[in-house]
Scaffold this active site. Structure first.
Site, PDB file in Angstrom:
ATOM      1  N   THR A 157       0.807  -1.221   0.000  1.00  0.00           N
ATOM      2  CA  THR A 157       0.000   0.000   0.000  1.00  0.00           C
ATOM      3  C   THR A 157       0.837   1.267   0.000  1.00  0.00           C
ATOM      4  OG1 THR A 157      -0.179  -0.168   2.412  1.00  0.00           O
ATOM      5  CG2 THR A 157      -1.989  -1.083   1.107  1.00  0.00           C
ATOM      6  N   ASN A 181      -5.036   6.112  -1.317  1.00  0.00           N
ATOM      7  CA  ASN A 181      -5.461   7.168  -0.411  1.00  0.00           C
ATOM      8  C   ASN A 181      -4.844   8.501  -0.864  1.00  0.00           C
ATOM      9  OD1 ASN A 181      -6.779   8.162   1.916  1.00  0.00           O
ATOM     10  ND2 ASN A 181      -4.907   8.014   3.102  1.00  0.00           N
ATOM     11  N   ASN A 183      -2.787  10.444   0.296  1.00  0.00           N
ATOM     12  CA  ASN A 183      -1.377  10.713   0.581  1.00  0.00           C
ATOM     13  C   ASN A 183      -0.420   9.773  -0.145  1.00  0.00           C
ATOM     14  OD1 ASN A 183      -1.813   8.328   1.966  1.00  0.00           O
ATOM     15  ND2 ASN A 183      -1.180   9.101   3.959  1.00  0.00           N
ATOM     16  N   LYS A 184      -0.942   8.872  -0.972  1.00  0.00           N
ATOM     17  CA  LYS A 184      -0.085   7.885  -1.610  1.00  0.00           C
ATOM     18  C   LYS A 184       0.546   8.441  -2.891  1.00  0.00           C
ATOM     19  CE  LYS A 184      -0.630   4.519   1.310  1.00  0.00           C
ATOM     20  NZ  LYS A 184      -1.599   5.014   2.280  1.00  0.00           N
ATOM     21  N   LEU A 185       1.427   7.627  -3.516  1.00  0.00           N
ATOM     22  CA  LEU A 185       2.134   8.066  -4.724  1.00  0.00           C
ATOM     23  C   LEU A 185       1.159   8.556  -5.776  1.00  0.00           C
ATOM     24  CD1 LEU A 185       4.850   8.254  -6.321  1.00  0.00           C
ATOM     25  CD2 LEU A 185       4.299   5.967  -7.208  1.00  0.00           C
TER      26      LEU A 185
END
Length: 363
Positions: A157, A181, A183-185
């Site tokens: 994740t 989400n 805040n992810k890559l």
């Protein structure tokens, strides 16, 4: 410096607006529409796998993966003690028990040397986590799993774009789980993805996440299913983000390199295993000084620098409580660790400012 330097904010712009507006204009904003299938196809092409199944979150991805593998009440699943709580919670959803293993002091991933001592006749799976984008030692983990007849479900994740021995994380275990989400890559607002070795398993997961809805007759359901479908509007955002992925990944790696060059001495960094290539989703450091981390965060915040504590060890929480003495490395990293600004919204000058400020405070 008056501007804010972001920890993990997403990069969004006209490209995202274009695809989102197209989804809205068609009226297909829920689970029907072309974008879901298109996003799954693009994600598969990127990873070099035959099939991907989109879901509502990384947590849902882990849950449905364990469910598909038959994890049930009374089973045990090996989980690193230092990770986000969503790695362990899905184990409990199924009535199984997460069994925790301390982490390696260099990579901060599960300590492979300690896995076998935690395996019992009830153990059914291992969930390695590629913490902050840094690949776990998948070769040795797979060897242990094969020796004891266990499944490996990768918690990828945080590690989209990372590689281990030339293969993308998430594609090395029986099933791999990703999160999108905010805040992810890359982000779809929420959302996640499941990939795996068996197309039959993935076909069944695709069926399950759509409430196990059969085509005969209308609204016929032959199994207990789940409402884990990704929406068309989320997938539209994902397609735009996939077009940015190489640039986003490159910026995170550049930021990590700057941190390493400028912060030699006062901090230590996660190490990579041989033949591993981290995505450096977040650059996290161990502060090699006698300093209170929350106070350090306050000082950095005054200067516009966002930071985040390392994950709290899972055994600190009431539902998973165990003695701290069994997990000394996890508590050491937690007590002295800090996640630094890694959002591609930042510039290289922003990162140099962070390093300069951090060094001044540590002096």
């Amino acid at each position: 410096m008056s501007k804010l330097i972001y920890l993990d904010a997403p990069v969004l712009g006209e490209l995202e607006k274009k695809y989102l507006c197209e989804a809205v204009d068609t009226g297909y904003v829920s689970s029907v529409g072309r974008f879901v299938e298109d996003f799954e196809k693009r994600f598969s092409d990127y990873l070099g796998v035959k099939k991907s199944v989109s879901v509502q979150s990384g947590t849902a991805a882990i849950h449905i993966s364990l469910y598909e593998l038959g994890i049930k009440e009374g089973d045990e699943v090996i989980v690193p003690a230092l990770t986000f709580v969503a790695t362990a919670n899905p184990v409990v959803y199924l009535g199984a028990k997460p069994v925790f293993v301390d982490i390696d002091p260099d990579t901060w991933n599960i300590d492979v040397d300690r896995i076998e001592e935690r395996i019992t006749e009830r153990t059914k799976a291992i969930i390695p986590v590629h913490l902050y984008g840094n690949p776990a030692d998948m070769e040795r983990i797979n060897d242990i799993a094969k020796k004891y007849g266990l499944y490996v479900v990768e918690d990828a994740t945080e590690s989209l774009g990372a590689k281990y021995r030339g293969r993308y994380t998430g594609t090395i275990g029986e099933l791999g789980c990703f999160s999108f989400n905010g805040n992810k890559l890359i982000t779809t607002g929420g959302g996640g993805m499941v990939v795996g070795r068996s197309e039959d398993r993935l076909d069944h997961i695709k069926y399950l996440v759509n409430q196990a809805r059969d085509n005969r007759p209308e609204y016929y359901h032959s199994e207990i299913g789940f409402n884990y479908r990704m929406t068309n509007i989320e997938a539209a955002l994902g397609i735009a983000q996939m077009e940015r992925i190489d640039n986003l990944l490159e910026k995170k790696k550049i930021f990590n390199q700057i941190y390493r060059e400028e912060l030699k001495g006062p901090v230590r960094f996660q190490k990579e295993y041989k033949n591993a290539e981290s995505s450096w989703w977040l650059t996290a450091v161990y502060i090699d000084r006698d300093i209170d981390i929350p106070e350090l965060q306050k000082e950095l915040s005054k200067r516009g620098i966002q930071t985040r504590r390392i994950f709290t060890p899972l055994v600190e929480f009431p539902m998973y409580r165990e003695s701290r003495d069994k997990y000394p490395v996890s508590y050491d990293i937690y007590s002295n660790g800090l996640c630094l600004p890694s959002s591609p919204l930042n510039s290289e000058d922003d990162i140099f400012y962070v390093t300069k400020t951090l060094k001044e405070i540590l002096r």
